[in-house]
Design an enzyme around this catalytic site. Sequence first.
Site, mmCIF file in Angstrom:
data_model
loop_
_atom_site.group_PDB
_atom_site.id
_atom_site.type_symbol
_atom_site.label_atom_id
_atom_site.label_comp_id
_atom_site.label_asym_id
_atom_site.label_seq_id
_atom_site.Cartn_x
_atom_site.Cartn_y
_atom_site.Cartn_z
ATOM 1 N N CYS A 54 0.797 -1.236 0.000
ATOM 2 C CA CYS A 54 0.000 0.000 0.000
ATOM 3 C C CYS A 54 0.824 1.277 0.000
ATOM 4 O O CYS A 54 0.725 2.070 -0.938
ATOM 5 C CB CYS A 54 -0.931 -0.008 1.208
ATOM 6 S SG CYS A 54 -1.968 -1.462 1.228
HETATM 7 C C1 UGA Z 1 -1.433 0.469 5.458
HETATM 8 C C2 UGA Z 1 -2.233 1.430 6.340
HETATM 9 O O1 UGA Z 1 -1.729 1.401 7.684
HETATM 10 C C3 UGA Z 1 -3.724 1.056 6.352
HETATM 11 O O2 UGA Z 1 -4.461 2.032 7.097
HETATM 12 C C4 UGA Z 1 -4.220 1.027 4.906
HETATM 13 O O3 UGA Z 1 -5.593 0.663 4.832
HETATM 14 C C5 UGA Z 1 -3.400 0.036 4.110
HETATM 15 O O4 UGA Z 1 -2.019 0.437 4.146
HETATM 16 C C6 UGA Z 1 -3.937 0.024 2.700
HETATM 17 O O5 UGA Z 1 -3.835 1.047 2.017
HETATM 18 O O6 UGA Z 1 -4.587 -0.948 2.310
HETATM 19 P P1 UGA Z 1 -0.356 -1.976 5.762
HETATM 20 O O7 UGA Z 1 0.297 -1.753 4.438
HETATM 21 O O8 UGA Z 1 -1.027 -3.266 6.043
HETATM 22 O O9 UGA Z 1 -1.473 -0.831 6.044
HETATM 23 O O10 UGA Z 1 0.792 -1.826 6.826
HETATM 24 P P2 UGA Z 1 1.191 -0.908 8.078
HETATM 25 O O11 UGA Z 1 0.902 -1.643 9.326
HETATM 26 O O12 UGA Z 1 0.643 0.441 7.948
HETATM 27 O O13 UGA Z 1 2.776 -0.878 7.880
HETATM 28 C C7 UGA Z 1 3.370 -0.444 6.647
HETATM 29 C C8 UGA Z 1 4.862 -0.427 6.743
HETATM 30 O O14 UGA Z 1 5.305 0.644 7.569
HETATM 31 C C9 UGA Z 1 5.495 -1.696 7.343
HETATM 32 O O15 UGA Z 1 6.634 -2.045 6.583
HETATM 33 C C10 UGA Z 1 5.892 -1.265 8.745
HETATM 34 O O16 UGA Z 1 6.994 -1.985 9.253
HETATM 35 C C11 UGA Z 1 6.259 0.194 8.526
HETATM 36 N N1 UGA Z 1 6.123 1.036 9.739
HETATM 37 C C12 UGA Z 1 4.908 1.216 10.327
HETATM 38 C C13 UGA Z 1 7.253 1.668 10.249
HETATM 39 O O17 UGA Z 1 8.376 1.542 9.721
HETATM 40 N N2 UGA Z 1 7.117 2.472 11.360
HETATM 41 C C14 UGA Z 1 5.908 2.684 11.967
HETATM 42 O O18 UGA Z 1 5.861 3.432 12.970
HETATM 43 C C15 UGA Z 1 4.791 2.019 11.446
#
Ligand code: UGA
Length: 448
Positions: free
Chosen positions: A284
């Site tokens: 995403c």
């Molecule tokens: C993300 C959004 O959080 C959702 O709200 C959205 O609906 C979704 O994309 C989408 O568009 O369908 P997702 O891709 O499942 O969800 O993953 P996240 O949990 O948001 O994490 C994304 C990435 O960011 C991961 O690689 C995670 O490790 C990284 N991350 C997250 C960080 O490096 N630091 C943080 O503080 C949080």
Amino acid sequence: MRVSIIGTGYVGLPAGAGLASKGHDVTCVDIDEDKVNAINQGDCPIFEDGLPELLEQVVSQGTLTATTDTTNAVKNTDITFLAVGTPMRDDGSINLDIIKQATRDAAEGLKEKDDYHVFVVKSTVVPTTTETEILPILEQESGKTAGADFGVCMNPEFLREGTALHDFLEPDRIVIGELDDRSGDTLEQVYNGFDAPDELHDSDGHRSSAFGDAPILRTSLRAAELIKYASNALLATKISFINEIGNICKELDIDVYEVADGVGLDHRIDRSFLDSGAGFGGSCFPKDVRALIHFAEEQGVEPALLRQTIDVNVKQKTKLVDQLTDRMDVQGKKIAVLGLAFKPGTDDIRKSPAINIIDALKTKGADVHAYDPAAEDNMRELHPDITYHDGFEDTLSDADAALLVTDWDEFNDITLEHIRTMNQPLLLEGRRMDHDLPDENTDGITWP
Ligand code: UGA
């Protein structure tokens, strides 16, 4: 209400099971016959917490069924959600081929129907797509008129992979972009009785009156489309921002997590998505930020900040390898990579930093050994020529260095004993863990 959902991926299936559990009569549609058969037997084809149990329950109760027949699914329901993928083209723009085909199939069902029906776009599409691409297909193929014979809504999803079902059942907010009042009123009925998450309860555990049901925001179709992109872009930007601060911290021996905690206590900023590390991956953030950049350019707007969000992230993904090669020549060395999924709780490796890290290590001639509790099979398809292990113990044994890339809980169980089995006892961490390893054996990507 009778609900059809086209697409049974990470969005469609949790939404289908969630709506069925709320008392709706749900028909899930997919072109993949194997998936449809699995769902009808109550078998969950995707990796999502809580979904296998709920799916089994709603299938056995008969409130969720699956089919490959889009036309009939639309014909026999009152509202249809389009939840198919919108992949990225090489130039960063979004590819609408799948959603257009699904819309054409759905319009066939509409053509054969006498009653009012509402189409809801749940797939992530750039602003104006629903009005200028999807609505005209529905009208042309069905011979009916939007606003009179059928309604149209845009209802973005904010589901995180791995916790999609929980996020669906307890949303922070529900955004309803609508063609007209009747479309929005119909969709709002589907979301009757959805609660906001527990974090919105007050400190005594009582739901404050301000947070009864999840807040519902009614907007134009194009505003709803942009709310989705703006949300993902802001979350991605928070991550790149804290990673840039983290890179400054690293030079000064400051713990970026102390900084993030201090900054995040300001309620105007909020602590969430300020966990610094090896950058963001997944299907995403990288795709949606790139699509927004492309879309902004098309509108004649220079997306300077969004470009930097991506650029900072691209560099961050291989920073661990830079830090490792500053310490040693990795040519011919056994380097352990712990964690392959783009985040814990999923087998998804799309745009995972682990891919870039393995690429960089291979280019430098390292002997790469990897372990992930869920994502090994997916990584094997991309990198069949590295060595995979069944546990972190094996992976660490005799390694010259280890890189921790995904914050799986089990990596908190790594002890000094495990580190001592390495040739050189060094664990470089791309994610912040909660273990008791001595400082001399570990180093953080953006913390001491
Ligand atoms: C993300 C959004 O959080 C959702 O709200 C959205 O609906 C979704 O994309 C989408 O568009 O369908 P997702 O891709 O499942 O969800 O993953 P996240 O949990 O948001 O994490 C994304 C990435 O960011 C991961 O690689 C995670 O490790 C990284 N991350 C997250 C960080 O490096 N630091 C943080 O503080 C949080």
